[in-house]
Design a protein around this motif. Structure first.
Motif, mmCIF file in Angstrom:
data_model
loop_
_atom_site.group_PDB
_atom_site.id
_atom_site.type_symbol
_atom_site.label_atom_id
_atom_site.label_comp_id
_atom_site.label_asym_id
_atom_site.label_seq_id
_atom_site.Cartn_x
_atom_site.Cartn_y
_atom_site.Cartn_z
ATOM 1 N N ASN A 75 34.911 60.655 -49.476
ATOM 2 C CA ASN A 75 36.341 60.342 -49.642
ATOM 3 C C ASN A 75 36.996 59.997 -48.317
ATOM 4 N N LEU A 76 36.662 60.716 -47.259
ATOM 5 C CA LEU A 76 37.252 60.448 -45.948
ATOM 6 C C LEU A 76 36.775 59.121 -45.373
ATOM 7 N N ASN A 77 35.687 58.616 -45.904
ATOM 8 C CA ASN A 77 35.127 57.366 -45.408
ATOM 9 C C ASN A 77 35.425 56.178 -46.311
ATOM 10 N N GLY A 78 36.378 56.341 -47.246
ATOM 11 C CA GLY A 78 36.791 55.241 -48.105
ATOM 12 C C GLY A 78 35.802 54.894 -49.206
ATOM 13 N N LEU A 79 34.937 55.862 -49.538
ATOM 14 C CA LEU A 79 33.938 55.652 -50.586
ATOM 15 C C LEU A 79 34.298 56.488 -51.810
ATOM 16 N N PRO A 80 33.744 56.141 -52.968
ATOM 17 C CA PRO A 80 33.970 56.969 -54.156
ATOM 18 C C PRO A 80 33.453 58.395 -53.929
ATOM 19 N N SER A 81 33.993 59.349 -54.662
ATOM 20 C CA SER A 81 33.585 60.752 -54.539
ATOM 21 C C SER A 81 32.095 60.940 -54.790
ATOM 22 N N ASN A 82 31.512 61.843 -54.007
ATOM 23 C CA ASN A 82 30.109 62.244 -54.155
ATOM 24 C C ASN A 82 29.125 61.084 -54.093
ATOM 25 N N ILE A 83 29.424 60.100 -53.296
ATOM 26 C CA ILE A 83 28.510 58.986 -53.072
ATOM 27 C C ILE A 83 28.006 59.080 -51.638
ATOM 28 N N GLU A 84 26.695 59.257 -51.496
ATOM 29 C CA GLU A 84 26.112 59.374 -50.166
ATOM 30 C C GLU A 84 24.928 58.444 -49.959
ATOM 31 N N ASN A 85 24.637 57.629 -50.962
ATOM 32 C CA ASN A 85 23.581 56.641 -50.779
ATOM 33 C C ASN A 85 23.882 55.394 -51.595
ATOM 34 N N ILE A 86 23.091 54.383 -51.348
ATOM 35 C CA ILE A 86 23.340 53.069 -51.954
ATOM 36 C C ILE A 86 23.071 53.046 -53.459
ATOM 37 N N GLU A 87 22.204 53.925 -53.939
ATOM 38 C CA GLU A 87 21.771 53.871 -55.339
ATOM 39 C C GLU A 87 22.920 53.904 -56.340
ATOM 40 N N LYS A 88 23.950 54.682 -56.072
ATOM 41 C CA LYS A 88 25.073 54.796 -57.014
ATOM 42 C C LYS A 88 26.332 54.103 -56.508
ATOM 43 N N LEU A 89 26.203 53.351 -55.452
ATOM 44 C CA LEU A 89 27.366 52.750 -54.804
ATOM 45 C C LEU A 89 27.683 51.372 -55.396
ATOM 46 N N PRO A 90 28.933 51.153 -55.800
ATOM 47 C CA PRO A 90 29.311 49.815 -56.263
ATOM 48 C C PRO A 90 29.132 48.799 -55.122
ATOM 49 N N LEU A 91 28.664 47.634 -55.455
ATOM 50 C CA LEU A 91 28.341 46.599 -54.475
ATOM 51 C C LEU A 91 29.441 46.347 -53.438
ATOM 52 N N PRO A 92 30.716 46.287 -53.823
ATOM 53 C CA PRO A 92 31.748 46.010 -52.815
ATOM 54 C C PRO A 92 31.881 47.083 -51.722
ATOM 55 N N HIS A 93 31.296 48.266 -51.942
ATOM 56 C CA HIS A 93 31.433 49.367 -50.987
ATOM 57 C C HIS A 93 30.245 49.519 -50.031
ATOM 58 N N ILE A 94 29.245 48.684 -50.153
ATOM 59 C CA ILE A 94 28.043 48.859 -49.336
ATOM 60 C C ILE A 94 28.363 48.776 -47.842
ATOM 61 N N THR A 95 29.192 47.841 -47.436
ATOM 62 C CA THR A 95 29.515 47.747 -46.005
ATOM 63 C C THR A 95 30.274 48.989 -45.536
ATOM 64 N N LYS A 96 31.061 49.605 -46.423
ATOM 65 C CA LYS A 96 31.756 50.836 -46.063
ATOM 66 C C LYS A 96 30.759 51.951 -45.759
ATOM 67 N N LEU A 97 29.663 51.997 -46.520
ATOM 68 C CA LEU A 97 28.653 53.025 -46.274
ATOM 69 C C LEU A 97 27.998 52.820 -44.909
ATOM 70 N N PHE A 98 27.734 51.576 -44.545
ATOM 71 C CA PHE A 98 27.167 51.297 -43.218
ATOM 72 C C PHE A 98 28.108 51.825 -42.129
#
Length: 143
Positions: A75-98
């Motif tokens: 949440n603090l990193n602008g990602l959906p809750s409880n998302i810590e890897n790419i497997e469950k991450l919506p495509l538009p958020h992948i760069t946010k995870l990087f």
């Protein structure tokens, strides 16, 4: 005194990118290193990825492959809750995870300091994923 030829008394820290396609090869690498040496190996990743790895690692206390949680708040990193890897991450958020992966720098620095204090020397090496270029800046502090 530690036998440096076999790696006894030394530590390797592995830092995979937070995607199963990266974590699984890092686990395979850890097992290969462990089979050939007496090195202690720690895989450092986020809590949800640690849960994923727990089922894949032997419960034997003598396997010397350890898991270290690096706190991560999606949440603090602008990602959906409880998302810590790419497997469950919506495509538009992948760069946010990087970009969010950089928030793991401080916990990684703490882990490396703890290992250094406990063992009297820094880890023998830190192997990080190509997508985690920021790790080299964290490691420079140990030099």
């Amino acid at each position: 005194m530690a036998d440096t030829r076999k790696g006894e008394g030394y530590h390797i820290v592995l830092v995979p990118f937070t995607a199963h396609g990266h974590i699984i090869p890092f686990l395979a690498l850890a097992r290969q290193i462990r089979e050939r040496t007496n090195l202690t190996i720690t895989i450092a990743t986020t809590p949800l990825n640690i849960q994923y790895l727990h089922s894949a690692i032997s419960s034997s206390p003598h396997n010397n492959i350890h898991l270290a949680e690096l706190p991560f708040n999606s949440n603090l990193n602008g990602l959906p809750s409880n998302i810590e890897n790419i497997e469950k991450l919506p495509l538009p958020h992948i760069t946010k995870l990087f970009h969010a992966s950089k928030s793991l720098g401080t916990p990684l620095r703490s882990l490396l300091s703890k290992i250094t204090q406990q063992e009297g020397h820094p880890p023998l090496c830190i192997i990080s994923d190509v997508f985690l270029g920021w790790v080299s800046n964290v490691v420079k502090v140990l030099e």
